[in-house]
Scaffold this motif. Structure first.
Motif: not given
Length: 264
Positions: A22-37
């Protein structure tokens, strides 16, 4: 920074569940939901290491493809909430990170804290647990879990000499052969629990592996080495055969609980 109309807190990458890896990546993304800007930050801050592990997602997906194994990667920035922390960890939702104040994280109401836990932290955590359980059921053996991270080449003005760090707690089953194999590659300097210590109470490895006797390793590759496709390919060349070899070791697939140093 990625933005999506329908925001999903994780991505599941299909693979051979019977392989036992199994591979996992906890900190893969810098994305934020639109509501959080941008959480009140300049948008440029979201492309720094404070928001995600640069290169880790690309490396995870390349390894998953080569090894033909499943993976789970996060789809939200660690600045929203950090999935690699326990729920009671004071750094679960960072208010200050490497000199940057995160305006929308302070003050933090308990209602908002629980909202982020329920909407982002728990769905990702449950996905990791489901994948590990699914691989165990499909393969008929305890899985080998690899967590992929990256670290900055310089911290507080000090250059970090390691090319890769291997983080482990008390279970050496995956660490020893991986450390030995990487040290046979002349151009690589390997960190043993550097630049961080692998014994972190409540983190992803603690929750899903250490407390359950599942063999695992957390790797930290220096960010400047995997910031582009060429670097990712090079590091996948190094790591893929070693993970394949370790996954073939019978002891890796036997549950054995080693008391965590974080509990001492």
């Amino acid at each position: 920074m990625k933005q999506k109309e329908n925001f999903y807190p994780f991505e599941e990458i299909p693979g051979n569940m019977e392989a036992g890896l199994v591979l996992i990546c906890d900190h893969a993304s810098n994305a934020l939901p639109d509501e959080y800007g941008s959480l009140g930050l300049q948008s440029s801050e979201l492309f720094r290491h404070i928001a995600y592990d640069i290169g880790a997602e690309m490396l995870t997906k390349e390894l998953a493809k080569r090894l033909e194994v499943p993976a789970v990667v996060s789809h939200f920035s660690r600045l929203l909430i950090d999935p690699n922390r326990g729920e009671d960890d004071p750094t679960l939702i960072m208010q200050l990170s490497d000199g940057s104040v995160i305006p929308d994280n302070y003050p933090m109401s308990e209602t908002e804290r629980q909202r982020r836990i329920e909407n982002y932290y728990k769905p990702y955590d449950l996905a990791v647990g489901r994948l590990i359980a699914g691989v165990e059921e499909a393969s008929g053996k305890s899985p080998f879990v690899v967590s992929v991270h990256s670290f900055t080449p310089v911290w507080h003005g000090q250059a970090r000499p390691w090319h890769i760090g291997l983080l482990w707690d008390s279970d050496r089953r995956a660490f020893d052969p991986l450390f030995t194999g990487l040290n046979e590659i002349a151009e690589i300097k390997v960190g043993d629990n550097e630049p961080y210590d692998g014994a972190l109470k409540g983190d992803t490895m603690y929750r899903h592996c250490t407390t359950k006797g599942i063999a695992h390793i957390l790797i930290e590759v220096r960010q400047d080495l995997i910031a582009n496709e060429e670097g990712v390919i090079k590091w996948a060349d190094y790591l893929q055969p070693l993970f394949h070899k370790i996954n073939g070791m019978p002891m890796i697939h036997m549950k054995q609980i080693f008391p965590s140093r974080a509990d001492w």
